[in-house]
Design an enzyme around this catalytic site. Structure first.
Site, PDB file in Angstrom:
ATOM      1  N   GLU A  94       0.839  -1.196   0.000  1.00 48.45           N
ATOM      2  CA  GLU A  94       0.000   0.000   0.000  1.00 48.45           C
ATOM      3  C   GLU A  94       0.877   1.250   0.000  1.00 48.45           C
ATOM      4  O   GLU A  94       1.894   1.316   0.715  1.00 48.45           O
ATOM      5  CB  GLU A  94      -0.899  -0.011   1.240  1.00 48.45           C
ATOM      6  CG  GLU A  94      -1.852   1.161   1.332  1.00 48.45           C
ATOM      7  CD  GLU A  94      -2.662   1.151   2.615  1.00 48.45           C
ATOM      8  OE1 GLU A  94      -3.758   1.742   2.608  1.00 48.45           O
ATOM      9  OE2 GLU A  94      -2.213   0.564   3.613  1.00 48.45           O
ATOM     10  N   LYS A 196     -10.347   0.858  -1.416  1.00 46.88           N
ATOM     11  CA  LYS A 196     -10.266   0.564   0.017  1.00 46.88           C
ATOM     12  C   LYS A 196     -11.489   1.122   0.738  1.00 46.88           C
ATOM     13  O   LYS A 196     -11.821   2.302   0.618  1.00 46.88           O
ATOM     14  CB  LYS A 196      -8.987   1.168   0.599  1.00 46.88           C
ATOM     15  CG  LYS A 196      -8.743   0.878   2.069  1.00 46.88           C
ATOM     16  CD  LYS A 196      -7.427   1.495   2.513  1.00 46.88           C
ATOM     17  CE  LYS A 196      -7.132   1.236   3.987  1.00 46.88           C
ATOM     18  NZ  LYS A 196      -5.858   1.883   4.406  1.00 46.88           N
ATOM     19  N   CYS A 231      -4.990  -3.253   4.022  1.00 45.49           N
ATOM     20  CA  CYS A 231      -4.567  -2.761   5.333  1.00 45.49           C
ATOM     21  C   CYS A 231      -5.675  -2.814   6.392  1.00 45.49           C
ATOM     22  O   CYS A 231      -6.070  -3.885   6.836  1.00 45.49           O
ATOM     23  CB  CYS A 231      -4.003  -1.347   5.196  1.00 45.49           C
ATOM     24  SG  CYS A 231      -2.922  -0.868   6.582  1.00 45.49           S
TER      25      CYS A 231
END
Length: 520
Positions: A94, A196, A231
């Site tokens: 990321e 995300k 994440c």
């Protein structure tokens, strides 16, 4: 240089850089959905250039050319990582290309490119299409995948225009900005993109939350279907557990993860998620062992199969500054369908953990029951009145200690994030080695006083908790010197973890972590 050693029953991995373990496997277990028995995979732990060539980029926008030049430099360094191995799939971390620490939308905007939506029957190949000359990041990633004949997963920034009159959620600058994973096949074709969903704290000042909780999947030319998330998403039910419902066995996980002791350490959370869900997890993390933003430090990448660490990397050694640099973590034969015990696993051991810095998880507001005797049973409980949840935890143990290590056992129900997009409540039962041998208040603090070592061996260990029925309980077990241990050393139940009979382990911590409350 690596040495190799063959083991059959030993649970603690050697301190050598490389270790090969031969183990039994369930030879009869196959999934007819997957065409290939195994594939060659790599994740890259990477530290991008420290900052773009424009001053105060976090607040004052770079020009488009400055942003592109910075991202191309990072891409060139990432490209060099792929020249070492023949792979089927590779994953970049990321923010490895764009960098991070943008304080507002305008400062991030020059680092974004318009990424087309993937539609069935429509071929999008930036490497072969001059219409992408104004989007050099997408074009270079596409060409990189073609050059190396592999599936390439990268994390970039996506900008999507919107019209306020037809979209009531359209931001005031008339476009959405997303943290985005993109996937290119071996021909350079765009296979998938994912926005995300769960942004971490300051990300929300420069990005929009992904709007779809649907599980994004893609099927590769080598016959394996993957899902992906990013994440902070890993701590939430959607989209991660949607893949489990759909029986997706291979997951991509780009991350920029700052570890916190005891249960948010990068490689141990990665292992724990793979272990509980019984999937393959390919986790690529950024590398900052010297803080670039306050107290945020990042290291720890790996490839896991049903919790078995096929290969992982964790180090306190800082990559050279200010240059971009990476470390390729490879596994030549990831089983397409995770086995109860892989045929073998190749471990890249921690290179140097003495300089790893991480935060601690404060337990100041929770009871901490010290392990005062070499054997015993300890109970701990905590009630969160706001959530109307009580967690009751039990520890049964026997230990042998050659030093003055202090351990404590605690229970906690915690409100971690109240953002409406990111409501995060968790319950945990946690055994921890305390930072200071004679200070109960240091239990749960980061381990600074004695490093990441222990003189205590557990010969029996069982932790149980009465987690809510709909919880997904993630185990995180941290061995001496931050070692990632083999799942075969433990029995993992729905709400419990137990050291198998006859197994002895030096442990820094052992926890059961569960997301609880709403939206799960």
């Amino acid at each position: 240089m690596g040495r190799y050693k063959f083991l059959s029953t030993k649970c603690v991995f050697s301190t050598m850089i490389f270790l090969v373990a031969l183990m039994g496997c369930d030879a009869g277990r196959q999934d007819p959905v997957e065409d290939h028995k195994s594939y060659a995979a790599a994740v890259v732990e990477f530290r991008p250039y420290t900052k773009p060539p424009c001053k105060n980029y976090s607040y004052t926008p770079c020009t488009k050319k400055q942003a592109q030049d910075y991202m191309i430099k990072n891409l060139q360094s990432l490209h060099r990582q792929l020249n070492r191995s023949k792979l089927n799939i590779a994953v970049f971390p990321e923010d490895a290309i764009t960098g991070a620490n943008f304080s507002n939308r305008a400062s991030r905007f020059p680092f974004l490119e318009n990424i087309p939506n993937v539609t069935d029957g429509v071929i999008i190949n930036p490497c072969l299409n001059i219409q992408f000359l104004d989007r050099p990041v997408l074009m270079r990633l596409s060409c990189m995948a073609r050059e190396h004949n592999l599936v390439l997963v990268a994390n970039v920034g996506d900008v999507q225009p919107c019209i306020p009159s037809s979209d009531p959620n359209c931001p005031s600058d008339h476009h959405y900005q997303y943290n985005t994973n993109v996937v290119f096949d071996s021909n350079g074709q765009l296979l998938a993109k994912y926005h995300k969903v769960h942004l971490f704290r300051e990300e929300a000042s420069s990005l929009n939350f992904g709007r779809s909780l649907e599980a994004v999947t893609f099927r590769t030319h080598f016959g394996v279907t993957f899902g992906m998330f990013t994440c902070y998403d890993i701590l939430f039910c959607k989209p991660p557990f949607e893949f489990i419902k759909k029986n997706i066995k291979n997951i991509i996980f780009p991350t920029f993860w700052g570890s916190e002791y005891p249960f948010y350490i990068s490689v141990h959370m990665q292992q724990g998620w793979s272990w509980r869900t019984q999937v393959n997890l390919l986790a690529a993390n950024q590398h900052f062992t010297r803080s670039h933003s306050g107290n945020f430090y990042s290291t720890g990448s790996g490839i896991y199969s049903a919790g078995y660490p096929l290969s992982y990397y964790l180090t306190g050694v800082q990559f050279d500054l200010p240059f971009a640099k990476g470390r390729l973590i490879t596994v030549p034969d990831v089983p397409a369908v995770p086995l109860s015990q892989p045929h073998r696993h190749i471990i890249r051991r921690n290179e140097d953990i003495s300089h790893i810095i991480m935060k601690g998880t404060s337990f100041l507001n929770y009871s901490k029951n010290v392990l005062a005797n070499p054997t015993g049973k300890i109970s701990a409980s905590h009630t969160n009145d706001e959530l109307n949840i009580t967690i009751n935890c039990q520890l049964d143990y026997k230990l042998i200690s050659t030093g003055n290590d202090l351990y404590a056992f605690t229970a906690a129900v915690v409100v971690q994030d109240r953002d409406p997009h990111n409501e995060l409540y968790y319950a945990v039962c946690s055994l921890v080695k305390c930072d200071k041998n004679h200070d109960r208040s240091s239990c749960g603090d980061a381990l600074h006083s004695n490093g990441y070592k222990t003189n205590t061996t557990f010969t029996e260990l069982k932790i149980t908790g009465n987690f809510p029925a709909d919880s997904m309980v993630i185990p995180t077990v941290v061995g001496d010197e931050l070692t990632v241990l083999q799942p075969s050393c433990f029995y993992l139940g729905a709400n419990s973890i137990k050291l198998n009979n006859g197994v002895k382990e030096k442990l820094l911590s052992a926890s059961l972590w569960a997301r609880v409350g709403k939206n799960c």
